[in-house]
Scaffold this motif. Structure first.
Motif, PDB file in Angstrom:
ATOM      1  N   ASP A   1      -6.251 -14.768  22.912  1.00 16.93           N
ATOM      2  CA  ASP A   1      -7.276 -15.745  23.294  1.00 16.93           C
ATOM      3  C   ASP A   1      -8.524 -15.610  22.427  1.00 16.93           C
ATOM      4  O   ASP A   1      -9.158 -16.609  22.087  1.00 16.93           O
TER       5      ASP A   1
ATOM      6  N   TRP B   1     -13.728 -17.627  32.772  1.00 15.08           N
ATOM      7  CA  TRP B   1     -14.726 -16.593  32.488  1.00 15.08           C
ATOM      8  C   TRP B   1     -14.533 -15.336  33.338  1.00 15.08           C
ATOM      9  O   TRP B   1     -14.697 -14.230  32.847  1.00 15.08           O
TER      10      TRP B   1
ATOM     11  N   PHE C   1      -5.608 -11.287  25.960  1.00 16.82           N
ATOM     12  CA  PHE C   1      -7.031 -11.224  25.629  1.00 16.82           C
ATOM     13  C   PHE C   1      -7.239 -11.307  24.121  1.00 16.82           C
ATOM     14  O   PHE C   1      -8.072 -12.079  23.643  1.00 16.82           O
TER      15      PHE C   1
ATOM     16  N   ILE D   1     -11.838 -13.350  31.690  1.00 17.84           N
ATOM     17  CA  ILE D   1     -12.319 -12.795  30.421  1.00 17.84           C
ATOM     18  C   ILE D   1     -13.137 -11.539  30.681  1.00 17.84           C
ATOM     19  O   ILE D   1     -12.937 -10.501  30.026  1.00 17.84           O
TER      20      ILE D   1
END
Length: 163
Positions: A77, A52, A74, A55
């Motif tokens: 994902d 997290w 990113f 992210i």
């Protein structure tokens, strides 16, 4: 939640191997396939929560550069997350064991079966690309943590003399 590299490695290896097994329901039968993939969901959530901080960090600076490897990761994902979520949701909708066990009856649907198959195949492709992009990390982590106990072999160079 931040996970250590060793924890990430074992978690990722479990998810990867479990995903490969779940791609072949004929290996386990449909009932075990459904329960097994239900357990994978929990592991997948831990994986996302463990990433997290990355992210959020990449999401904040996503538009600051035109191209960067973290931007590619990113986007990949995000596609992987959406594909896996689609696999999980469509899998529950066509479930023959998990939802009936919970008291939820659903009508069989060819539409949802097709969505499940297509999203599972897309997920397999994206997982392969994901693993390929992270291959250096995988190899390094496996060498360091899975085989860290293995005795290191020292190779003598040609310039060294034998005493």
């Amino acid at each position: 939640m931040r996970l250590g590299i060793r924890t990430k490695l074992w978690l990722d290896l479990f998810i990867f191997l479990a995903f490969l097994v779940s791609m072949q329901p004929a290996l386990t039968g449909v009932s075990l396939h459904e329960w097994f993939t239900t357990a994978i969901i929990a592991t997948f959530v831990v994986h996302i929560l463990g990433q997290w901080h990355w992210i959020l960090a990449v999401g904040r600076r996503f538009f600051h550069r035109w191209f960067h490897v973290s931007r590619l990761n990113f986007v990949l994902d995000l596609i992987l997350f959406l594909a896996m979520t689609t696999v999980f949701v469509s899998g529950f909708v066509i479930s023959r064991d998990v939802l009936p066990f919970l008291g939820i009856e659903v009508e069989p649907s060819f539409f949802w079966r097709r969505i499940h198959d297509l999203s599972a195949n897309l997920t397999l492709l994206v997982v392969a690309i994901h693993v390929g992009l992270h291959w250096d990390w995988v190899v390094g982590a496996v060498k360091r943590y899975a085989f860290g106990w293995w005795p290191r072999l020292r190779v003598r160079s040609k310039t060294q003399t034998v005493s």
